[in-house]
Structures are given as structure tokens and as C-alpha cells.
Motif scaffolding. Structure first.
Motif, PDB file in Angstrom:
ATOM      1  N   SER A  34     -29.275  82.877  31.061  1.00  0.00           N
ATOM      2  CA  SER A  34     -29.567  83.443  32.421  1.00  0.00           C
ATOM      3  C   SER A  34     -29.920  82.088  33.360  1.00  0.00           C
ATOM      4  N   ILE A  35     -30.523  81.043  32.768  1.00  0.00           N
ATOM      5  CA  ILE A  35     -30.633  79.763  33.485  1.00  0.00           C
ATOM      6  C   ILE A  35     -29.569  78.818  33.507  1.00  0.00           C
ATOM      7  N   GLY A  36     -28.575  79.149  32.822  1.00  0.00           N
ATOM      8  CA  GLY A  36     -27.296  78.101  32.928  1.00  0.00           C
ATOM      9  C   GLY A  36     -26.858  77.455  31.331  1.00  0.00           C
ATOM     10  N   PRO A  55     -26.413  69.290  22.813  1.00  0.00           N
ATOM     11  CA  PRO A  55     -26.589  68.129  23.710  1.00  0.00           C
ATOM     12  C   PRO A  55     -27.862  68.263  24.410  1.00  0.00           C
ATOM     13  N   GLN A  56     -28.203  67.175  24.869  1.00  0.00           N
ATOM     14  CA  GLN A  56     -29.774  67.166  25.351  1.00  0.00           C
ATOM     15  C   GLN A  56     -29.831  67.914  26.543  1.00  0.00           C
ATOM     16  N   LEU A  57     -28.820  68.153  27.452  1.00  0.00           N
ATOM     17  CA  LEU A  57     -28.965  69.242  28.428  1.00  0.00           C
ATOM     18  C   LEU A  57     -29.333  70.600  27.824  1.00  0.00           C
ATOM     19  N   GLU A  58     -28.568  70.800  26.824  1.00  0.00           N
ATOM     20  CA  GLU A  58     -28.762  72.340  26.263  1.00  0.00           C
ATOM     21  C   GLU A  58     -30.129  72.523  25.703  1.00  0.00           C
ATOM     22  N   ARG A  59     -30.612  71.350  24.941  1.00  0.00           N
ATOM     23  CA  ARG A  59     -31.920  71.474  24.335  1.00  0.00           C
ATOM     24  C   ARG A  59     -32.949  71.570  25.286  1.00  0.00           C
ATOM     25  N   ASP A  60     -32.850  70.789  26.642  1.00  0.00           N
ATOM     26  CA  ASP A  60     -33.732  70.802  27.365  1.00  0.00           C
ATOM     27  C   ASP A  60     -33.750  72.443  28.058  1.00  0.00           C
ATOM     28  N   LEU A  61     -32.683  72.938  28.272  1.00  0.00           N
ATOM     29  CA  LEU A  61     -32.662  74.256  28.853  1.00  0.00           C
ATOM     30  C   LEU A  61     -33.208  75.268  27.828  1.00  0.00           C
ATOM     31  N   LEU A  62     -33.054  75.028  26.800  1.00  0.00           N
ATOM     32  CA  LEU A  62     -33.749  76.002  25.566  1.00  0.00           C
ATOM     33  C   LEU A  62     -35.142  75.660  25.748  1.00  0.00           C
ATOM     34  N   PRO A  76     -49.046  75.908  23.394  1.00  0.00           N
ATOM     35  CA  PRO A  76     -48.236  74.669  23.505  1.00  0.00           C
ATOM     36  C   PRO A  76     -47.080  74.862  24.349  1.00  0.00           C
ATOM     37  N   ARG A  77     -46.744  73.692  25.078  1.00  0.00           N
ATOM     38  CA  ARG A  77     -45.196  73.713  25.549  1.00  0.00           C
ATOM     39  C   ARG A  77     -43.991  73.128  24.884  1.00  0.00           C
ATOM     40  N   ALA A  78     -43.052  73.753  24.907  1.00  0.00           N
ATOM     41  CA  ALA A  78     -41.773  73.101  24.371  1.00  0.00           C
ATOM     42  C   ALA A  78     -41.438  71.770  24.963  1.00  0.00           C
TER      43      ALA A  78
END
Length: 92
Positions: A34-36, A55-62, A76-78
Motif C-alpha cells: 500500500s505504500i508502494g 533491492p535496497q528500496l524494497e528492503r527499506d519499504l519493508l 525496536p525499529r526496523a
């Protein structure tokens, strides 16, 4: 696609947040999508099991999705990829 040096640490941080906040893979994927996010639910599950790299972008969106799903931002924060030192960086 090979694993980036900080990817295992980022994955582990994500899994810890999911366990601590009782977030299922399905819940994570739905919010991530839902966030892209563009990976499918099966790919996210395979990533969490260390079977594939994302890819890094997908990991960061997760990471963003998991952090947003934490109740009241507790626990804790991811981590995002740029918050982690490369695995081959010298230790102080």
C-alpha cells in the motif's frame, strides 16, 4: 542478484520487529504494498527466509511498513539500509 553486505542485518532487524509487534507476513506485505512496494507476498516471504535478495528500496519499504505497523511505535525499529554499516567496514 547477490546479497548486499548489510542485507542480513537489515533482514534480522525487520524480523525482530515483526516478532515483537506480532506482525504477520501477510500484514507486512499488505502495508508494504500500500505504500508502494512492488514485490509480491511470496517474494517477501522468501526474503524473510533468506532465500532471495531484494533491492535496497524494497528492503527499506519493508522496514518502513513494519515500523508503521508497530503499536504506538513501541519496541525496536526496523533499520533502513543507510543506517547500517557495510559488513566489511572496520570495527572501532
Amino acid at each position: 542478484m547477490g546479497f548486499e553486505s548489510s542485507e542480513p542485518e537489515q533482514r534480522q532487524g525487520l524480523k525482530e520487529v515483526m516478532m515483537g509487534a506480532d506482525i504477520t507476513t501477510g500484514e507486512l506485505w499488505l502495508h508494504y504494498f500500500s505504500i508502494g512496494g512492488s514485490a509480491g507476498e511470496y517474494e517477501v516471504d522468501a526474503y524473510l527466509q533468506s532465500l532471495i535478495s531484494l533491492p535496497q528500496l524494497e528492503r527499506d519499504l519493508l522496514a518502513m511498513a513494519a515500523n508503521e505497523l508497530r503499536p504506538d511505535g513501541a519496541g525496536p525499529r526496523a533499520p533502513y539500509a543507510d543506517e547500517l554499516p557495510p559488513a566489511d567496514a572496520p570495527q572501532d
